[in-house]
Structures are given as structure tokens and as C-alpha cells.
Design a protein around this motif. Sequence first.
Motif, PDB file in Angstrom:
ATOM      1  N   UNK A  77      49.600  28.600 -31.016  1.00  0.00           N
ATOM      2  CA  UNK A  77      48.879  28.709 -32.278  1.00  0.00           C
ATOM      3  C   UNK A  77      47.802  27.869 -32.412  1.00  0.00           C
ATOM      4  N   UNK A 120      45.063  25.611 -33.485  1.00  0.00           N
ATOM      5  CA  UNK A 120      44.234  25.225 -34.729  1.00  0.00           C
ATOM      6  C   UNK A 120      42.985  24.507 -34.432  1.00  0.00           C
ATOM      7  N   UNK A 164      56.509  20.914 -23.772  1.00  0.00           N
ATOM      8  CA  UNK A 164      56.399  20.445 -25.219  1.00  0.00           C
ATOM      9  C   UNK A 164      56.479  21.716 -25.966  1.00  0.00           C
ATOM     10  N   UNK A 165      57.308  21.806 -26.775  1.00  0.00           N
ATOM     11  CA  UNK A 165      57.766  22.902 -27.613  1.00  0.00           C
ATOM     12  C   UNK A 165      56.153  23.562 -28.519  1.00  0.00           C
ATOM     13  N   UNK A 196      55.941  24.456 -31.528  1.00  0.00           N
ATOM     14  CA  UNK A 196      55.345  24.031 -32.679  1.00  0.00           C
ATOM     15  C   UNK A 196      54.710  22.447 -32.664  1.00  0.00           C
ATOM     16  N   UNK A 197      55.464  21.872 -31.823  1.00  0.00           N
ATOM     17  CA  UNK A 197      54.845  20.494 -31.345  1.00  0.00           C
ATOM     18  C   UNK A 197      53.064  20.718 -30.825  1.00  0.00           C
ATOM     19  N   UNK A 233      51.393  23.134 -31.756  1.00  0.00           N
ATOM     20  CA  UNK A 233      50.682  23.716 -32.771  1.00  0.00           C
ATOM     21  C   UNK A 233      50.174  22.158 -33.528  1.00  0.00           C
ATOM     22  N   UNK A 234      50.993  21.403 -33.608  1.00  0.00           N
ATOM     23  CA  UNK A 234      50.657  19.924 -34.212  1.00  0.00           C
ATOM     24  C   UNK A 234      49.666  19.313 -33.363  1.00  0.00           C
ATOM     25  N   UNK A 235      49.751  19.555 -31.964  1.00  0.00           N
ATOM     26  CA  UNK A 235      48.954  18.855 -31.088  1.00  0.00           C
ATOM     27  C   UNK A 235      47.540  19.339 -31.435  1.00  0.00           C
ATOM     28  N   UNK A 274      46.060  20.716 -33.982  1.00  0.00           N
ATOM     29  CA  UNK A 274      45.700  20.289 -35.140  1.00  0.00           C
ATOM     30  C   UNK A 274      45.032  18.787 -34.982  1.00  0.00           C
ATOM     31  N   UNK A 281      61.015  20.522 -32.556  1.00  0.00           N
ATOM     32  CA  UNK A 281      61.321  20.999 -31.108  1.00  0.00           C
ATOM     33  C   UNK A 281      60.407  20.750 -30.161  1.00  0.00           C
ATOM     34  N   UNK A 282      60.468  19.737 -29.314  1.00  0.00           N
ATOM     35  CA  UNK A 282      59.253  19.370 -28.420  1.00  0.00           C
ATOM     36  C   UNK A 282      59.819  19.624 -26.910  1.00  0.00           C
TER      37      UNK A 282
END
Lengths: 445, 326, 331
Positions: free
Chosen positions: A185, A187, A242-243, A245-246, A248-250, A252, C329-330
Motif C-alpha cells: 500500500x 503512500x 519486511x512485512x 504493514x512495515x 506501508x510505514x516505510x 509513508x 509484523x516485520x
Amino acid sequence: MRPPGRGRPGDPGPPRRPVRLLLTILIPAAALLGLAAPALAGAVVPAVTQETIPVDGTLRNADGTFLSGVTVEALDSGGRQVDQTRTDAQGRWELAVPAAGTYTFRIDPESLPPGTELLQGEVTRDIAEDRLSVVIFRFGEEGEGLDTSTASQVLRLLVDGIRFGLVIAITAVGLSLIFGTTGLTNFSHGEIVTIGAVLAWTVNVTLGVQLIWATLIAIVLGAGFGALNELGLWRPLRRRRVGLIAQLVVSIGLGIALRYAVLIFFGGRSEPFVDYTSQIARSYGPIALTDKDLTTIIVSIAVMIGIALLLQRTRIGKAMRAVADNRDLAASSGIDVDRVVLFVWMLGGGLATLGGVLFALSELSSTVYWEMGFRLLLLMFAGVILGGLGTAYGALLGCLIVGVVVQLSTLVLPVDLKYMGGLAVLIVILVFRPQGLLGSRARIG
Amino acid sequence: MPADEAVRAALAGVAPEPGAAKPDPILVVDDVTRAFGGLKAVDVAHLEIQRGAITGLIGPNGAGKTTLFNLLTGFDRPGSGRWRFDGRPLHGLAPHRVARRGVVRTFQLTKALAKLSVLDNMRLGAPKQTGESFFGALLTPWGRQEKANTEKAHELLVRFQLDAKADDLAGSLSGGQRKLLEMARALMMDPTVIMLDEPMAGVNPALTESLLRHVKSLRDDGMTVVFVEHDMDVIRDISDWVVVMAQGTVIAEGPPEALSSNKDVVDAYLGAHHDRALEFDAEGNPIGETAELVTEMESVELGVDPSQTPTAQSVGLDRPDRGERT
Amino acid sequence: MIDFSVLLTNSLAQLVGTSAVFYALLALGLNVHFGYTGLLNFGQIGFALVGGYGMGIAVTRFGFPLWGGVLFGMACGAALGVLLGIPTLRLRADYLAIVTIAAAEILRLVTRSTSQTDLTGGTQGLTGYADAFTAANPFDRPEYSYLGVGFVRTELWAICAGWTAVALCVLLLWLIVRSPWGRVLKAIREDEDAARALGKNVFAYKIQSLVLGGVMGALGGIFYALSVQSLTPDFWSPPQTFFAYCALILGGAGRVLGPVIGAMLFWAFLSFADGLLRQATGGTDPLIGFIDTQDVGAIRFVLVGIFLVLLMVYRPQGIFGNRREMTLDAR
Ligand SMILES: Nc1ncnc2c1ncn2[C@@H]1O[C@H](COP(=O)(O)OP(=O)(O)OP(=O)(O)O)[C@@H](O)[C@H]1O
Ligand SMILES: [Mg+2]
């Protein structure tokens, strides 16, 4: 795009439809600069004390040409002149007022080129210390010859909405395909749009290449930028497992870094292209379109058809769909997944660039600014999610809906709330179809 | 009379046919359907589960067993259908309400709560905790209840040979241990009906033995057990009644020995070849050993009671993508 | 040349400054949402907005006393949690992220809309609600100095009030996350279907989590509004939520004190970088000539972005965290 500055009391407020009635270009950047950066700075470090506060703007005539050599002055609340200047060749002016307070900004009608019709030559504004201020003067003939019946207004907004929806769709195809093939995802996709448009602007303005060629060059560069994203960041991250969600934060973090890097190198102003700044509309039956609007629509439709053919007919397109469908299965049936993903990133980067240029031309009065992509990002997500993340055709449908809703919402909402419509539609539809319009549900157990 | 014999005796008179009425059903399922796109994953006309019995649910991969579990426990919404638990309708309830009523399930793909300790996983299962409401947690003394739950959890962990792991994170457990934890956690809820989706898959044979004994002891405690299993030896060993699903429907029911003695064909496949993967080519035709099996079975088919053939084919030989072979 | 003692004292001041308080409160709320429940709320600034504006509007427009305004602001945060939660909590994590950003942006757009000027003050903002707060200031000397770090009296008052709020939130969280209630939240974070199968009403817990964290975000907004004494809509933009995430991840999601320590270090680090850049680029003979001092603000954001990327890639568990217990969860 952004709400114009507040007019003086009694002013009917910002015009509802900027098709014909022409205004000077808004420079949203000022308001934006006033956003996060200094406001935040205010909380962290005391703002740098400034002797004077800058106020600026750009004068542009009804036909889109810049008005140079026009005298603009600032008067304080007592009517005393505090500053005066003349616009430069790009129609730009900048004044400095000594302190926060209420000022009146006035154009000297004498200094206007003959034949220029001034609709609003005097604006009173509150100037605050912690932000740049933009003042807009309006030129041209207001609402002349416009059919203002509701039906035709709806029709016009519908056409505008489809145009806007197509532009969103072009920029969002990459977002959707990248999600489909990698699950990311992203961003920072808005920044790809901005950087694409900035590249086109640079080639167009700095190097003096005609905008069509500049855009083509920028598309190639944008595709390269997409590839750089994939090869330099996302592929290594996937390798490191790397997951999502992680990731996604990256994305951002990457988005913030890129956005402000653009601000540093491009500046906080809206910068116009050299070509296609005119806004003269032609009538096509009941609707009136400017040439660039028409071109935007035609180009967008052609590109969308091209993408559909690519996905349906070509080997790489089929491979893309296979990877989106089931990554592991595709990999085990001999598809080079990394290559497909790289291609998707290049395609997405190129399309985001094209979309950025079209967005600038059709929605931003042919200007480019540093936060344009980020502003579009939520609408892209809205469109893509409406259609179900990862489905290419769903994305198109969703984006069209968002575009139309955004434009039609101005019938009932104040103009400065028009983006709200698209975002609200997103929330409403997701309440009823959490998987998006065309997406399918995941299995449990 | 021990519980198992009592149950066997009660089921002795039940006709071994799909949808057979049981003397004391605890779960009664009617006309449940669930379709995914064009695919009918579940289409069960009538099914009764005997109270206090161990009911085995078998069927080839993709038969709809897990989907049926999902429907009955509220995790998925059916296209149509009703089911009653202890005479009260259970359909339309949210999953947590189903669980609170006493119908507790485990998952085929284990859902160990990886970043909670094994003990916390267990304590989470305890029902009616006052400390689980926001204000209850702040204002009521929930320590005593917690202590009792912890004791109960320790007892169960000992039974499932997980006591040494109590303070480890559940994420550190092996696949088989997760299966055990999931089952133990479900038992913390004191369920009336426990639905186990392939509880033995991946558990080593020695432990399987003790697990089987444990499942039997659940029956002795009066619990009703429904479990999905692919291993026919296990099915034969512990189930009082077996339900066979294929292509979403219940195609056969009966006591386990009836499946093996009466329906030789089923046994020929399920008993002798169940551990062998079936192979099909792109068009869904059997290949390799599977093809040999098909020929073998087709030759048998000619000589057997025609009423048994659909079972054989559905259980053993249908293409996974549901072709038109009948 | 570069004066490190000034840099250090400034950074030290930031360690406990108003920004640290603001982002600590935001991040404490996010920790409830994301660290404990796994809800990817990217609209935390929206909660702060309704808190700050709720209080400001209640005091200036409805004539509430200040404490009433504060309660009203917190209630607004709680209400937003319920309103936002009902439609969105069934969504997938990434959809939830986007929807929550969208909701926060809608709030900002409405707040700044000229059509709402009567209520929110539109783009001009809102002032004059903080008089009672200023009047209650117990510090009477104009300036106080501790460990060589000077504080103006208004700032000191705000900081004290702010850290009290943070301490209360931390205490509440410390009590609640080790209770069975907190255990259910963590279970939902790990696998909500498992929690359902164990009879937990996942939806109700998620709403409670959203409300609890939302009230903390609202407190952050209230604190900010009181400390700067004026509300302007464009302050409440999406990047603020991202900064709160930086603080949260830096300190370690899923630990009670993580967000607080994260917020303190984050702003100390930022202020240090900022001061360093300003000193290096400013003055008559700048050390780094090619960067304009005016760009320092922007450069700081670039640094934040890169920082977030590096943090996520190399230490997703935070600086003190243990990778095994990491909630993100990484893998
Ligand atoms: N969410 C879903 N979307 C689409 N199809 C699904 C979904 N869930 C299940 N199916 C399909 O429904 C059918 C039944 O699946 P189910 O998981 O119930 O089988 P099963 O009997 O449990 O198989 P196994 O023994 O392999 O566990 C399968 O064909 C499966 O592909
Ligand atoms: Mg299954």
C-alpha cells in the motif's frame, strides 16, 4: 483546486466554477507553507522573527496571459500606503507589510494594459505572521454567456468529474497494480506524481522544450524513477522479508522525505508551464471545454484503452495478471516475478508522470506545485479502494466515481469542501462493501 | 455402562444414510448452502449430530468441511439455511456468541496468538472473566478469578504436555504444539460441543495416541466432539459416527466400521491410499499412480453394488475442480 | 561556528518541551490503537483536532468554563472514536489506514472551510479560550532555569500540566494493559478470529480501544491548544500523525512507556538536527553555503522521512525493543 483566499466582506466569495471567469492563479503553496512546516516549527522552535511579512500573488488576465508592469500597493487599516511594487514578466508581485494586521491590497487600474477588464481590484486581508499570504485579483468577464440552468450546470460538472476521474485513474493505475503484484500500500505514490510533473515542468520551462515533448521525456524519466524505487528500496525490502504493514510505514516515511525534498529543490510556489496556459473554452453542443480539457479527456481514454489491451493481449500483461492473482503460483509456473514487478513499477511511474501533467493542466491551471501529488493521493486511494485494491478495471470505475462525486458535490457543498465528497464516498462505500466494489473476500479458517 | 458404549448403543439403531435422524441430536442442520461465485462449497440438506458422541467428518480436500465449520460457528454467512443447537436456533449469531453458547471451534490453520505467552493464550480462553470488561479491569478485584483460571490452564497444559512451555511465547511453539495449544485453549471454555478442524495434522504419532485418549475422555465428560480428519485409522479408532462429505454435500453417514466393512470401495481408497496425494493434469484427468488407482477402481465398480459407486467416486476420484464425472 | 552548548541545552529543553508532550499524548493513544490492538489508525490528528476544537468551541461559543471545555473536548474524542469505529472497524488493516486518514482530512477541511467560520473560525482560527488556563498559572517569576535550561513561565506551566496528563495516561495504561482486558486487546492484535472463537466480542473491544486511544489523542489536542493559545486548522494535517508514529516506533510499540520516551527522544533529535542545520547554514560565513536557512524546516522533514524508513527497516521494534516481542509484523 485549493480554496481561494478570503475576499473582503460583501464579496460573493470565490466563484463557483472557474471555467470562464478568470482569476489570477492561486498560489496554494503559500497556504501550504503555512501548514505543517511553520505551524509545527512554532511548536518546536520559536519562529524566526521577521521584520516584515511577505504577501504575494500573480496577475493573470482572462486569456491566461501574465500581466506585467502592473502597480500593486498595500494600504494599512488607516489607508496609508505601506508598500508598492510592479509585477514582473511572469505577472508576479511581492509586497512586504510591517506587522500582522488587516491590510488592503489594490491594483492601480491606470497601470493595466489597455482593454484589461478588472473585476476585483481591491482585496482586504488579515495578514498573520506565521504564514505566507497570497492575494488574488480577478480579471475578465464574469459568467458571460454561460448557461446557468441547473441541468446544464450538472452536465458541466459531470464532464468535469469524468475528466478529473480519468486523471485520477491514470495516476492510480500504478498504485493499484503495485498493490496487486506486491501487496504494497504505497503512500509515496503521490510523490511519484509530483516528481513526474516537476520533471515535465523542468524540461518544459528550464530547458525550453515544448510541453508535449517535455511530457514524453518526463514519462521516460518517471518510469526510470519508478524502477529506481523498486530496485533501490522495495525489492531489497521484500528480500529482507519486511512485512506489509512495515512496508506501508516505510512508504509513508519515503513520501515525507520525497515531498519535502521537492519543496527544497522546486520551492513552495506554484510554477506554470510555458505552454497551454490559456483557458479559453469552446462550445461543443451543451458543454464548453477548453482545448486542454478536451485533450486531457482524449489522452486519458486512449491511455486507459492502451492499458486494457496491454493487460489482456500482451505477454507481460498476462504475466502481470497472473502475478496479481497468485504470486507463488505465477513464480512456480515460470514467470519471472521480479521482472514483472519491475515492469509494473516502470509502468506505474510513467503513468503517474502523465497523470501528474494532466492533473496540473486540467485542475491546477497549468501549474505545478510541490504538494500536488499528496493532495491527490487520498483521492487515488479512494478510487482504487472503491474498485477493490489490486483490480485494474475496478480502479478505473472507482476513480471515475470519485472524480464525478468530487465535482458534483460542489452543487451542494462549499467549493472548499469539494474533496470531502470523494473521501466521504470512500467511507460510505466501504461500510457496505468492505472488499471494495469489485474485490473479493478473503477466506477464514 | 461406559460413555462410549452408551453412545454406540444409542447410535446402533440409526440407519447409515445421509441425513439420518439421531436419537438425541444436539446440533440439527437444515438446508445450509454457501456458494463462492459459481462454486457450491456447502450444500447440506439435513444433518444431525448426536449428543455426547464423537462424530468424525471426512471427505476429500475441498469437500467443504472447513466451510461448514465456518458457517456453523458464525464465521461465514450462509446463502441459506438454519441450524439449531440444543433446540435453540444458532444461525445468524456472531461468532463470539456462538462460542459463548458452548459451540467452540478450532482452526485448521492454527491461530496461536504468537506474541502472547502460552499461559496467556490459555487464560484468554476462560469464559466470563470480570477483568475482561474495561471498568471491571480497573475497579473489580479480578485477581482471584485469574488465579483459578491459571490453575485450570496449568492442568490442561500438563495434559497436553505443554506445561514446560507455559511461559514461552506461543510464537515459539512448533506446528504440532500449536495444534495442541489451540485445542487446550478451546477446552478452557468448557464447551458443550467442540469442533476440531484437523486437530491431529502434524502431531507426532506418540502424542496422537495420548490426544486420542484425551478426546475420548472429553466424551466421557459429556462433551460432544465433531472433528475433521483425513487419517482413517484415527477415524476408525475414536469416532462413534462418521459423516462423509464431498462437493459440499453429505454423501454418506454411518458407524466407522460400516464404512470399512460395508463399503469396500471407500475403504480401498481411504484406508489403503489415503496417505497418497492424488495427481491430475491440467484438464483434470488423473495421471501417474492416481490413474492406476482409477483403473483399479473402475474395474471394481463393475462388480459391486451400484448404490455404492457414487460414494466411491466422490470420495476418491473426483477431480478437485468438480468436473462432470459422475 | 557551531555552538554545541546551545544546541545541547536546546535539545535538552525539547526532551521535556511542549512538542514532546503533544506527540507523547498522540503516540500514547496510537499505542493503544496500534501497539496493543493492531488497529492501523492514521487519523490520530483528527482526534487531537476534535479535542482541541471541541474545547475551544465549547469555551468561546457555548460559554463553558475551562474544565467543562476540557471534558467536552475529551468527549468529542470519544465520540469520534465511536463514530469512526462503527463503519470502519470491519475493514482490513490497510483500508482502515486510508479511511482514518481520510476522516482526519475531512475534519480538517470542514474546520477550515469558510462556511464554518462562525463555529470554528475558518482559516482565521480560534483564540480566547485559554484565559482561565493562563490565569491559573502558579509560576510567578517570568523565567525559571533548571540545569542550565531556561523556561518562560507560561511554557513551564503548560509543560507541568502536560506532563501531569501524560503521567495519568501512562498510569491508566499501565493498569489496564496488564489486566485481562488488555490481554484481549493483544489477542485481537495477534488474530481477531482466534479471539472471536474464544467468545470475545472483538468489535466492542476495538471500539473501546479506539475510544480510549482517541481520548488520549484529544487530550493531546487540548494540551496543544492551551499551550499555543490559538487554534489554526492547517496545523492538524496528516503528517502530524506520521510524526506520532515515528515517536511510537522509536520508543517501541506495545510497551507502556515506549511512546513517551519515543516522543522525547524524537523531538530532542529533531531540535538538535534543526539547530545544527540552522547554525551551519546561517550567519555571515555559513558552514554549508548552498542550503538556504529557510530550507532548514523542509530539510528537517526530509530527515524525519528518512529516519522513519531506516527505523522501520533496521529497528522496527524500537531502540529498546526486543525483536522477538516486537508487535509490528516485520518478518
Ligand atoms: N473464501 C473463499 N473464497 C472462495 N472459495 C472458497 C473460499 N473458502 C473456501 N472456498 C472453496 O470452497 C471449497 C471448500 O473449501 P473447504 O476449505 O471447506 O474444504 P475442506 O473440505 O475443508 O478441505 P481440506 O480437507 O483441504 O481442508 C474449496 O473448493 C475452496 O476452494
Ligand atoms: Mg479444511
